[in-house]
Enzyme design. Structure first.
Site, PDB file in Angstrom:
ATOM      1  N   LYS A 190      77.448  68.722  24.601  1.00  0.00           N
ATOM      2  CA  LYS A 190      76.854  68.897  23.270  1.00  0.00           C
ATOM      3  C   LYS A 190      77.805  69.682  22.376  1.00  0.00           C
ATOM      4  CE  LYS A 190      73.737  68.828  19.993  1.00  0.00           C
ATOM      5  NZ  LYS A 190      72.323  69.207  19.969  1.00  0.00           N
ATOM      6  N   LYS A 221      74.043  78.115  14.595  1.00  0.00           N
ATOM      7  CA  LYS A 221      73.779  78.529  15.979  1.00  0.00           C
ATOM      8  C   LYS A 221      74.685  77.763  16.937  1.00  0.00           C
ATOM      9  CE  LYS A 221      70.828  76.397  18.652  1.00  0.00           C
ATOM     10  NZ  LYS A 221      69.718  75.842  19.465  1.00  0.00           N
ATOM     11  N   THR A 276      69.536  72.966  22.737  1.00  0.00           N
ATOM     12  CA  THR A 276      70.981  73.184  22.667  1.00  0.00           C
ATOM     13  C   THR A 276      71.208  74.673  22.860  1.00  0.00           C
ATOM     14  OG1 THR A 276      71.425  71.298  21.250  1.00  0.00           O
ATOM     15  CG2 THR A 276      73.040  73.073  21.216  1.00  0.00           C
TER      16      THR A 276
END
Lengths: 297, 297
Positions: free
Chosen positions: B180, B248, B105
């Site tokens: 995502k 993150k 990701t």
């Protein structure tokens, strides 16, 4: 000791979109329904189907063994129970042993106040807000979240079973309303996440339907994304659940959260976002998925 | 023109909890896996099962027809593709016609930069982040969200099918990462709603398990409430997905949302709430459902 159509008449105060469907299920189960709602013209159909008109909430209560209320705001609940404009309200005329069931989404503290006032008169009160919207009311598949005592709950359970599917007694008076606030608090955060995410998808140039397909079955999936998110993507902002009703609920939840010492930042943000949406032309009358339009500008 | 075990070797860079399970599925499907990860000792089991050790990402790429990367942060992705400390990186050694697949990701803009650099060398790159966590990786049931061109996607599809279940090409380079971010933005709002709601339930003295039962099947229901909410109620804050990894992701999503001109207030609030949680002792290493503990004080 449960209610039966032969021995118990049911009063119903507040026959809007939700209430009317719910009352029909009680009539279909064989119960006599004594009906009052603010605008008689709106329930002529129900009266022609056999519901019995009463001129005010006190008159409903005088002739009913169980009284169900399904009105708008907490101040409406207060008026209906404690009286207003010369009408003494349900508590002034309720029959000995009657059970009073408020199915409006209202405040836990008001539910407790009604229960205490009922008990002082030898009556029982339950708070029993619902989830599932107009579709759930029509199909008799509402979730019914109940607060109050076990005996009263058991007594009216056949009525709940006629109207709903997932039915639970969650604690003493106010516990039904508290549970509804838990439900609305989950939704508050979720609908913001869904709206922000799908506006992101649109602005990033993604095929939003494909995105919903791939993420709807994973850790982001749920009713808000899969059902209301799909409506956002289709540009369908018609009300399943009105923005102005949700703002009412979030206001109650915020007050309660503050009282519990909970720093509910997402809840407060959701309330402020829906209030911003309500200030847009037509915003109040959108369904909650209309939050998409606030971000998509 | 799809990859086959007889004709194509697969390189795998980054074999942590996720990557190791994913590589095992490729090996089970018959593919030779050339492996590199920062700490060789952590994959001795995989090497004994037949994976072939390579000393750095460039060495993996030199011997592989498809290179999959599954590392930590965007700066790790950058190092692995563009090189670092004398290692030229994957792009310096990749074989003609190779397809490079970043499953970390990471940021959509980095995915686009890698795709452009790959194209300049006659290579293809895909961004293909996943959802489903360690359980999905282990069971081969990951959702895989892919950005890049159709031909490259079709070529490596058998590899995706060995590792995942819900697999979609969502657009050009970066579209996988964008999708995502859509997923994580939904979760950001939802997990706050769930945490605030369940702390409310606890503070209101409700039976939280009963509350979950009654609301989990309605409009509040979904993975975050029904699975992570149940862990909150059980006091189980062990990581399925680490708080520090979620921070993150939320940072990437925030940067992208800002770039798209989206006023993603719930996303920003979620990031700040998880950052507060990360400052608590042990907070970073909790699962995301640990957000409950931030409110429950």
């Amino acid at each position: 000791m449960t209610v039966t159509p032969g021995n118990h008449a049911v009063g119903f105060v507040g026959l809007g979109i939700m209430g009317k469907s719910m009352a029909r299920h009680l009539m279909a189960a064989g119960f006599t329904v004594n009906a009052y709602t603010r605008t008689r013209a709106k329930i002529e159909d129900l009266l022609s189907e056999g519901a019995v008109w009463k001129d005010d909430p006190a008159a409903v209560a005088a002739d009913s063994d169980v009284v169900i209320t399904m009105v708008g705001y907490p101040h409406d609940v207060e008026d209906v129970y404690f009286g207003k404009d010369g009408d003494g309200g349900i508590l002034s005329t309720a029959k000995a042993g009657a059970v009073l069931v408020d199915m409006t989404t209202s405040s836990p503290s008001l539910a407790q106040r009604i229960a205490a006032a009922a008990e002082a008169k030898g009556l029982k009160a339950l708070d029993a807000p619902v989830s599932g919207g107009d579709v759930g009311a029509r199909n008799g598949t509402l979730a019914i979240m109940v607060g109050g005592d076990q005996e009263a709950f058991d007594h009216v359970l056949p009525l709940f079973e006629a109207m709903g599917k997932s039915i639970a007694l969650l604690g003493p008076a106010g516990a039904g309303q508290h549970t509804k606030m838990v439900n609305q608090t989950v939704i508050a955060g979720t609908i913001m996440g869904v709206a922000e995410a799908l506006v992101y998808a649109k602005k990033a140039g993604l095929d939003c339907k494909k995105v919903l397909d791939v993420i709807g079955g994973g850790a982001a999936g749920g009713f808000q994304l899969n059902v209301l998110g799909a409506r956002m993507v289709d540009g369908d902002f018609d009300p399943g659940f009105f923005v102005h009703h949700f703002i009412k609920d979030l206001g109650i939840a915020e007050t309660e959260a503050d009282g519990l010492g909970l720093d509910a930042r997402a809840l407060k943000l959701a309330k402020s976002q829906f209030e911003r949406l309500a200030q847009e032309p037509g915003g109040k009358e959108l369904g909650t998925q209309g939050l998409f339009t606030l971000y998509d500008k």
